[in-house]
Scaffold this active site. Structure first.
Site, PDB file in Angstrom:
ATOM      1  N   GLU A 167       1.765   3.366   2.374  1.00 19.46           N
ATOM      2  CA  GLU A 167       2.736   3.404   3.466  1.00 19.46           C
ATOM      3  C   GLU A 167       3.875   2.426   3.206  1.00 19.46           C
ATOM      4  O   GLU A 167       5.049   2.744   3.417  1.00 19.46           O
ATOM      5  CB  GLU A 167       2.056   3.077   4.803  1.00 19.46           C
ATOM      6  N   ASP A 216       0.850  -1.188   0.000  1.00 19.20           N
ATOM      7  CA  ASP A 216       0.000   0.000   0.000  1.00 19.20           C
ATOM      8  C   ASP A 216       0.891   1.246   0.000  1.00 19.20           C
ATOM      9  O   ASP A 216       2.112   1.138  -0.114  1.00 19.20           O
ATOM     10  CB  ASP A 216      -0.949   0.004   1.208  1.00 19.20           C
ATOM     11  N   HIS A 221      -5.715  -4.450  -4.179  1.00 20.16           N
ATOM     12  CA  HIS A 221      -5.634  -5.682  -3.399  1.00 20.16           C
ATOM     13  C   HIS A 221      -6.978  -6.377  -3.360  1.00 20.16           C
ATOM     14  O   HIS A 221      -8.023  -5.771  -3.556  1.00 20.16           O
ATOM     15  CB  HIS A 221      -5.171  -5.383  -1.970  1.00 20.16           C
TER      16      HIS A 221
END
Length: 701
Positions: A89, A87, A347
């Site tokens: 981060e 993701d 995802h």
């Protein structure tokens, strides 16, 4: 330094590294960065606003040794594969690691996987890629945006209200939502209304029907006089069956979990807070030691907007359903679920990595909460690809003069996806066999007075639901947002409800008055959309920050001039006397709530816990105070310790016992809500309460 020809794989957590090491073998070294290793410093803004918002990154305090160890391993490795979370981060962590390690080894690539399974890991290793700078820029933009908001507004709150306060771009919106609901509750005026039910009998089978219409118009009596008039008119009327309707209704399964829906169901079904749900999900994702298998990642990545599942997982699931249920439970075509607007589809949904690992088969290897959450995820996933439940819904209209009463009942014709919940009893409501024109016996007509109730306070589930529907934040931010509100003492929990504190209301009042855009749901949602455009390379992140910063800075400057002074409004003089100097103690607000302090500070430094009620023990006149164990767990004890040894984990309420005047305590009753009870053994008073809760870094200082 001599190369060892091993490939260095860097992940975020040690537990994940153990699971991955098992699949990759001796050719690979797997190490952990322990999360973010490089970030903005906490002590200053560290954003060069006049130089295109250039951030000043540093190695996080306490992480220097980890980074140095990674550099040593990097210098010996033949290649570095960055395998942080898939993701924004995770991409930013990989980018920081790449920059920090490139001087030791520039053969660096990025890999990603949605689940920690042997096939997924080995497939990822075969397809390394470069760092995705669009994802990195979106993360940087969010981080800088939140830093600007926190570091511009927080000093104002410190200056005008109280030191140590903070505001945040998403945090402040969530606080406003909670405070607005509390205002609605406080200003709510109950309205009276009545229901009228008829207890009826036909062939020795009793059933109930509720008043529905009067002369064809829906009716809801508001006053007792209306009810008395209706009862008088019904007293001599026969109840005749006027109409019978039988309809089949299908109840379809819902999509497998995304992050917000998992948090909502875990809160409602398992009574887990959002942060605990995400903590347990992280454990299931990174790997649990399963008997005979070692570390196994049990679920796919748990931070996702999507309800999509991969073709391979779908095929395996359909085979499982076909092998364990008959053909009527397997739809001819796979069920398809559409993502909500604006959802990131990078995802899959949250699902078991292996559907054959049923919850019961691995129960002995899981903690209680791990089992409960895995069970929730597993059953939701399996049910999502089963056929609908089929119900027969019966509606009977009975005529009594000019009035109509309605009775409804249902029975399950086919359980469909609900077969996965076979251990749960499915409620049914059967009606007697009736024909149009039948007269039924009236056993009793029951009027009941009611009052409308205020809207319920938000809990984790309902707040997350609203934030998601409003397009505020991202799945990974919901739990930290709620945690921050608790940590700052802006809100507290009452049972599962989120209640704003006096401090929270004060901060919300100041921020809402002077920064109305910041706490606007529409404005915050639009900022999320702009961050998505950065990720999609459709917008320049520097320009986006400039468009936000310049008008925001003007607002901050204006607020500094006009914001009223609120310091001291939270302090309240009490009748309690300081035993050291004789002054009246003052009730003050600290970071963990209210306490008592001497106004003679700094000459007199006396302070103590705020009494929360009277000790319930017989012949004890001590006060109840909040205390903490060595492990930080909160409990409540008597000030007369050791002469009085009373202590409890239950929270003292603001109410006194009507029988003995001692303080009542709040006790949680699983599945029922809360109970108020008296701990005075000679009293034993208790009363059940209706529980009305049916239903990223944003904390810079």
């Amino acid at each position: 330094m001599t190369k060892n020809n091993k490939i260095l794989v860097i992940v975020e957590s040690p537990s994940k590294s153990k699971t991955i090491k098992k699949y990759l073998g001796n050719k690979y070294t797997v190490s952990s960065s322990m999360g973010h290793i490089i970030d903005l410093p906490k002590s200053r803004l560290a954003i060069d606003v006049n130089n295109n918002f250039k951030p000043e990154y540093i190695t996080i305090r306490g992480k220097a040794k980890i980074l140095n160890d990674l550099k040593k391993e990097a210098s010996k490795a033949s290649q570095i594969l960055l395998a942080t979370d898939p993701d924004r981060e995770g991409e930013a962590i990989s980018w920081h690691l790449s920059n920090a390690l490139s001087s030791k080894n520039n053969n660096i690539k990025r890999i990603e996987f949605n689940e920690i399974t042997e096939s997924a890991i080995k497939e990822a290793v075969k397809h390394p890629r470069d760092i995705n700078m669009n994802l990195v820029n979106a993360q940087q933009a969010r981080r800088i945006l939140d830093r600007i908001v926190g570091y511009y507004i927080s000093p104002l709150l410190w200056k005008k209200i109280k030191k140590g306060l903070s505001a945040g771009r998403v945090q402040s919106v969530a606080l406003k939502i909670i405070c607005t609901r509390e205002s609605e509750i406080e200003s709510f005026v109950p309205e009276e209304y009545w229901t009228i039910d008829a207890c009826l009998n036909h062939n020795k089978k009793e059933f109930n029907a509720s008043i529905h219409t009067y002369k064809g118009e829906k009716i809801l009596p508001r006053k007792k006089e209306e009810v008395d008039n209706i009862l008088k008119q019904l007293s001599n009327e026969k109840f005749l069956v006027e109409n019978i309707q039988k309809k089949e209704r299908k109840r379809y399964p819902t999509a497998p979990y995304n992050t917000s829906k998992l948090q909502q169901d875990a809160a409602n079904s398992l009574n887990l807070t959002s942060s605990k749900t995400m903590m347990i999900a992280q454990q299931l994702y990174e790997g649990i030691n399963i008997t005979g298998q070692g570390p196994v990642g049990l679920i796919s990545y748990m931070r996702t907007d999507s309800t999509r599942i991969s073709p391979t997982a779908l095929q395996t699931l359909r085979e499982y359903i076909g092998n364990n249920y008959n053909d009527s439970y397997l739809p001819e075509k796979a069920n398809f679920y559409k993502n909500k607007k604006g959802a990131e589809d990078a995802h899959e949904a949250i699902r078991p990595t292996d559907v054959l690992l049923t919850p019961e088969s691995i129960k002995q290897d899981l903690t209680r909460d791990q089992f409960r959450l895995y069970n929730l995820i597993w059953r939701k996933f399996v049910a999502s690809q089963m056929t609908p439940q089929i119900l027969e819904v019966n509606t009977i209209i009975l005529k009594a003069g000019d009035y109509q009463f309605k009775a409804t009942g249902s029975r399950v014709l086919f359980d469909g996806f609900r077969a996965i919940e076979k251990e749960q009893k499915i409620k049914r409501k059967d009606l007697p066999k009736l024909n149009e024109g039948d007269e039924v016996e009236v056993k009793e007509i029951i009027p009941q007075q009611h009052f409308t109730t205020p809207p319920p306070r938000y809990n984790d589930a309902s707040l997350v639901k609203l934030l998601e529907e409003s397009g505020i934040g991202r799945p990974s931010t919901y739990a930290p947002i709620i945690n921050t509100l608790m940590k700052r003492y802006y809100a507290v929990r009452s049972g599962r409800q989120l209640v704003p504190t006096i401090l929270g209301k004060l901060v919300n009042e100041a921020v809402s008055k002077h920064f109305s855009n910041l706490v606007s749901i529409d404005f915050t949602s639009q900022m999320e959309e702009k961050l998505d455009l950065v990720e999609e390379s459709k917008s320049d992140w520097h320009m986006m920050l400039r468009d936000f910063h310049d008008p925001f800075k003007l607002t901050v400057d204006e607020a500094e001039k006009v914001m009223e002074e609120m310091k001291g409004v939270l302090d309240e003089e009490t009748d309690l006397i300081c035993e050291k100097c004789g002054k009246n103690l003052v009730k003050k607000l600290g970071k963990h709530g209210f306490f008592l302090a001497c106004p003679g500070f700094p000459e007199c430094r006396n302070s103590k816990s705020l009494p929360l009620g009277k000790c319930p023990m017989t012949n004890c006149n001590g006060d109840i105070i909040k205390k903490a164990s060595k492990k930080g767990r909160t409990f409540y004890a008597c000030t007369n310790y050791p002469n009085c040894t009373f202590l409890s984990n239950e929270v003292p309420s603001e109410k006194s016992c009507p029988k003995c005047s001692k303080t009542l305590f709040q006790k949680k009753i699983r599945g029922k809500g809360e109970m108020l009870l008296c701990h005075n053994d000679e009293c034993g008073y208790k009363i059940e309460l209706l529980d009305d809760i049916r239903t990223t870094n944003d904390n810079d200082t």
